[in-house]
Design an enzyme around this catalytic site. Structure first.
Site, PDB file in Angstrom:
ATOM      1  N   LYS A  31       0.804  -1.209   0.000  1.00  0.00           N
ATOM      2  CA  LYS A  31       0.000   0.000   0.000  1.00  0.00           C
ATOM      3  C   LYS A  31       0.848   1.274   0.000  1.00  0.00           C
ATOM      4  O   LYS A  31       0.618   2.175  -0.820  1.00  0.00           O
ATOM      5  CB  LYS A  31      -0.919   0.007   1.220  1.00  0.00           C
ATOM      6  N   THR A  32       1.804   1.336   0.909  1.00  0.00           N
ATOM      7  CA  THR A  32       2.575   2.565   1.028  1.00  0.00           C
ATOM      8  C   THR A  32       3.284   2.899  -0.277  1.00  0.00           C
ATOM      9  O   THR A  32       3.291   4.048  -0.716  1.00  0.00           O
ATOM     10  CB  THR A  32       3.600   2.446   2.170  1.00  0.00           C
ATOM     11  N   ASP A 215      -5.498   8.262   3.156  1.00  0.00           N
ATOM     12  CA  ASP A 215      -4.971   6.964   3.547  1.00  0.00           C
ATOM     13  C   ASP A 215      -5.820   6.406   4.686  1.00  0.00           C
ATOM     14  O   ASP A 215      -6.451   7.157   5.427  1.00  0.00           O
ATOM     15  CB  ASP A 215      -3.514   7.131   3.988  1.00  0.00           C
ATOM     16  N   GLU A 216      -5.825   5.096   4.842  1.00  0.00           N
ATOM     17  CA  GLU A 216      -6.590   4.422   5.916  1.00  0.00           C
ATOM     18  C   GLU A 216      -8.047   4.899   5.922  1.00  0.00           C
ATOM     19  O   GLU A 216      -8.616   5.211   6.962  1.00  0.00           O
ATOM     20  CB  GLU A 216      -5.954   4.700   7.293  1.00  0.00           C
ATOM     21  N   GLN A 246      -9.535  -4.156   7.906  1.00  0.00           N
ATOM     22  CA  GLN A 246      -8.684  -3.660   8.994  1.00  0.00           C
ATOM     23  C   GLN A 246      -9.302  -2.472   9.706  1.00  0.00           C
ATOM     24  O   GLN A 246      -8.613  -1.670  10.331  1.00  0.00           O
ATOM     25  CB  GLN A 246      -7.306  -3.284   8.459  1.00  0.00           C
ATOM     26  N   ARG A 604       0.082  -9.512  10.792  1.00  0.00           N
ATOM     27  CA  ARG A 604       1.325  -8.811  11.110  1.00  0.00           C
ATOM     28  C   ARG A 604       2.532  -9.697  10.850  1.00  0.00           C
ATOM     29  O   ARG A 604       3.672  -9.247  10.831  1.00  0.00           O
ATOM     30  CB  ARG A 604       1.378  -8.351  12.585  1.00  0.00           C
TER      31      ARG A 604
END
Length: 749
Positions: A31-32, A215-216, A246, A604
DNA sequence: GTCCTCGCGTTTTTT
DNA sequence: ACGCGAGGAC
């Protein structure tokens, strides 16, 4: 532009031209990189100057990372408009503060301040904190504010104890106004209102920002969504990035409905799904995918791992929480002896209290670990809040919370009586602190009056110092010296260690002020102290967290929430028990959110994942027995090994709605200890029932309804499950009930 | 004004 | 178990 290292869907997300874009970016999907590449792509393709793009994040950490990643790729870009929703809003509001009658240096009140204001208001209204828990009242006020309900409306539609809450809402708003401060919600709401009412400002920003990236996005609340809509060109120039799976911040207002219904609200939105996971092994991705696919409200996304099969996810049963910790400790040591470092590993859990056991056991085993400071963090320390309050009073003399905080710190002989007099004076008229103190002095006996006047003089002096704009350090030193704060600390008679900590914290504050002064660049019409305090208000970061450079070799002990956005080679997900994960709180649980939390925890892990559960656990002082988490039954045999739990039929969670446990358990599971009976799926019935369509039904929230038996109530939550609308309704008499709308036979009220 | 004891409730956390 | 807030004693 050639972007050879991107996969096709990443590339599509990066190069998408025109129209709203939703990028669904599951854990580990790069994503980043996509976000950064897209920003750079837009800059280069259009030759925009660097202030033409706005990129908003939710945390300062994410914003910082974005800035530094951009700088890494293209040092020539400055990209000034990257920040959190709140910092961006604060900046715009200050720019146009005069248009809405705000001082440019308006202060921002944080959580503890809000709570203090509410406590004061409760006391003034003669209400008890027991019946009106400040935290929940603030939550309620925040809901009212973000959903656009005025105090008047709130009072009209509330009843019983909520009528009083609505009254508190009114006085809370009035008090913020009189103090010329904004809370976090206000930053978003006031800006949205300004943009709505002021075509000139609206046009200004709409023209300035060629593109807006969020973002998010799954974490947006209603106020942020409204702001995004009005700030953008009706969504035409917006990219939102996120992962519905998430979304784990519903308790603080995040509404996963925004991302789920993006396409509905922004017509002809393009949706790109990044479905390749570059982080985790196939086993981990397979297990996580299976477990999240049982969720009721989500985009049905495919996910595949780009990595190798990897080791199966290990399930481990432990007797109690100490055994659990010891077991994990041993595993950590095994990994270290086979070449991993401590810092490649993390223990994840649901509640902060769980960290204590790990802390104790890992110490015994000689394993270095780090725990993130919780509520006793730097900025909640008394010494820090005291000094900041003094400084804030100099920037904003109307700040009653700060005045009240330091009124008798160090002791000036002012007790409750004096405080009440001061409050009464402040209630009558909004006056700066030094005027309040002079007025107060007139009512006090000679000696106390002198003290009050001296205090007023000190405040004036501090104010001059703050306005002079020579930096934060002079102001801080002034107050440290003038109050004799060190002596005050010594006189508290606290243990040696505490005193040392407090002194160390003060030194840290001085260092922060010093660092700030060194890097301070003049901002028109703003004082260094004002900017400094805003930075602190908008970042409750622990300063220890931000120390760059060294990464000590320690195991991370984190709550799953804290672990969001991080990754580790080896992850231990502890406490996978009914009542812990999913957590069973006092009120009720949101199993769907707990499931996502479990999913976030699992994803994670890069190489290995071990999930542990205890048969008994000491919690809140007493030992109870626990059953394995229902989520464990959703992990396919194919990707797991170890102590698969046997389904125990008894004691299903009560309440309406079918339990998830068992329903989706893998059909081929053999039950080594068949103590339960009922919950097995029929062989061959592994077909998951058709996914119900969404889901969050915000239009129900806040409605007042009547139930034949429970009487009048207000809807607090609404969600569609399996085609049914499930409502959480708070009734005047009987408290919160969860009901299916279909059966409840509700009437509007 | 400050110290002490009793009773209760107990998530998750950012700005 | 433990911390916090309320309320009473000094």
């Amino acid at each position: 532009m050639i972007l050879p290292e991107l996969n096709p869907s990443q590339n599509e997300a990066v190069t998408h031209a025109g129209g709203p874009l939703l990028v669904l970016a599951p854990a580990g999907s790069g994503k980043t990189r996509v976000v950064i590449s897209r920003l750079l792509h837009l800059f280069e393709k259009h030759g925009w100057s660097d202030d033409r793009i706005l990129a908003v994040t939710f945390t300062r950490k994410a914003a910082r990372e974005m800035v530094s990643r951009i700088a890494e790729s293209r040092p020539s870009f400055a990209v000034p408009w990257v920040g959190t929703f709140h910092s961006v809003a604060a900046r715009m509001l200050r720019q146009h503060a005069d248009r809405i009658g705000l001082p440019r240096e308006f202060a921002i009140v944080d959580g503890p301040d809000q709570r203090q204001i509410l406590r004061d208001l409760l006391e003034a209204a003669g209400l008890s904190e027991k019946e009106h828990d400040p935290k929940s009242v603030l939550l309620r006020i925040s809901q009212w504010k973000t959903s656009g309900v005025s105090p008047d409306e709130a009072e009209r539609t509330s009843f019983g104890p909520f009528r009083a809450d609505a009254g508190l809402y009114r006085s809370y708003e009035a008090r913020l106004g009189a103090q010329k401060v904004l809370d976090f919600d206000d930053l978003l709401l006031r800006l949205t209102r300004l943009l709505k009412n002021d075509p000139e400002v609206r046009t200004f920003y709409r023209n300035q920002f060629e593109h807006i990236l969020v973002d998010e996005y799954q974490d947006t609340n209603a106020a942020q969504e409204a702001l995004l809509r009005i700030l953008s060109r009706d969504g035409r120039n917006v990219t939102v990035v996120g992962d519905d799976d998430q979304s784990i911040y519903r308790f603080r207002g995040a509404d996963v409905g925004h991302i789920l219904s993006f396409a509905r609200h922004y017509p002809d939105a393009r949706r790109v799904v990044l479905s390749v996971n570059y982080r985790s092994t196939r086993a981990i991705v397979g297990a996580a995918k299976a477990m999240i696919s049982s969720a009721t409200s989500r985009f049905d996304k495919d996910m595949s791992s780009a990595g190798g099969k990897g080791l199966p996810v290990v399930l481990k049963k432990a007797g109690n929480e100490s055994d659990e910790a010891r077991h994990i400790g041993l595993r950590i040591l095994e990994k270290v002896s086979s070449g991993s470092r401590f810092r490649d590993q993390a223990v994840l859990f649901r509640m902060n209290v769980q960290a204590q056991t790990f802390s104790r056991i890992l110490t015994e085993q000689g394993i270095p670990y780090k725990i993130r400071a919780g509520s006793d963090g730097f900025f909640s320390r008394r010494e820090i809040r005291d000094l900041l309050a003094y400084m804030r009073l100099c920037v904003n003399p109307f700040d009653r919370v700060s005045l009240s905080r330091v009124l008798n710190v160090p002791q000036r002989g002012f007790g409750d009586k004096t405080r009440n007099r001061l409050e009464a004076l402040a209630d009558k008229e909004a006056l700066p602190a030094r005027r309040l103190l002079s007025l107060l002095a007139e009512e006090l006996p000679q000696k106390a009056a002198d003290t009050a006047r001296r205090f007023a003089d000190d405040l004036s002096e501090g104010r001059v110092l703050a306005e002079k704009g020579e930096g934060v350090c002079p102001l801080l030193s002034f107050w440290l010296e003038r109050t004799g704060y060190e002596r005050y600390l010594e006189g508290l008679g606290e243990p040696e260690g505490t005193l040392r900590d407090r002194r160390e914290n003060l030194r840290e504050l001085s260092r922060m002020a010093d660092r700030f002064d060194r890097s301070w660049k003049a901002v028109p019409e703003r004082t260094p102290a004002g900017v400094f305090l805003e930075e602190l208000a908008l970042s409750q970061d622990d300063p220890g967290d931000t120390e760059a450079g060294e990464t000590p070799d320690r195991v991370a002990l984190l709550t799953i929430h804290q672990a969001k956005g991080l990754e580790f080679r080896h992850v231990y997900l502890a406490g996978a028990e009914e009542g812990i994960l999913p957590l069973r709180g006092r009120n009720r649980v949101d199993v769907e959110e707990e499931r996502r939390l479990f999913y976030v925890g699992m994803t994670r892990a890069r190489e290995t994942l071990e999930i542990t559960y205890c048969l008994t656990r000491q919690l809140f002082g007493k030992t109870d027995s626990f059953k394995p988490s229902r989520f464990l039954f959703d992990l396919p045999r194919e990707f797991t090994e170890g102590d698969r739990p046997s389904p125990a039929g008894a004691g299903e969670p009560s309440g309406i709605g079918r339990s998830v446990s068992g329903t989706h358990s893998s059909s081929g599971a053999r039950h080594s200890e068949p103590m339960g009976v009922s919950r097995r799926s029929e062989p061959g019935s592994s077909e998951v029932p058709p996914k119900p369509k969404i889901v969050s039904r915000p239009e129900w929230i806040g409605r007042v309804v009547r139930h034949a038996r429970f009487g009048q109530g207000v809807v607090e939550e609404a969600s569609g499950e399996g085609g049914d609308l499930e409502l959480a309704i708070r009734f005047e008499e009987v408290g919160v009930k969860r009901l299916l709308e279909r059966f409840a036979n509700l009437t509007a009220d």
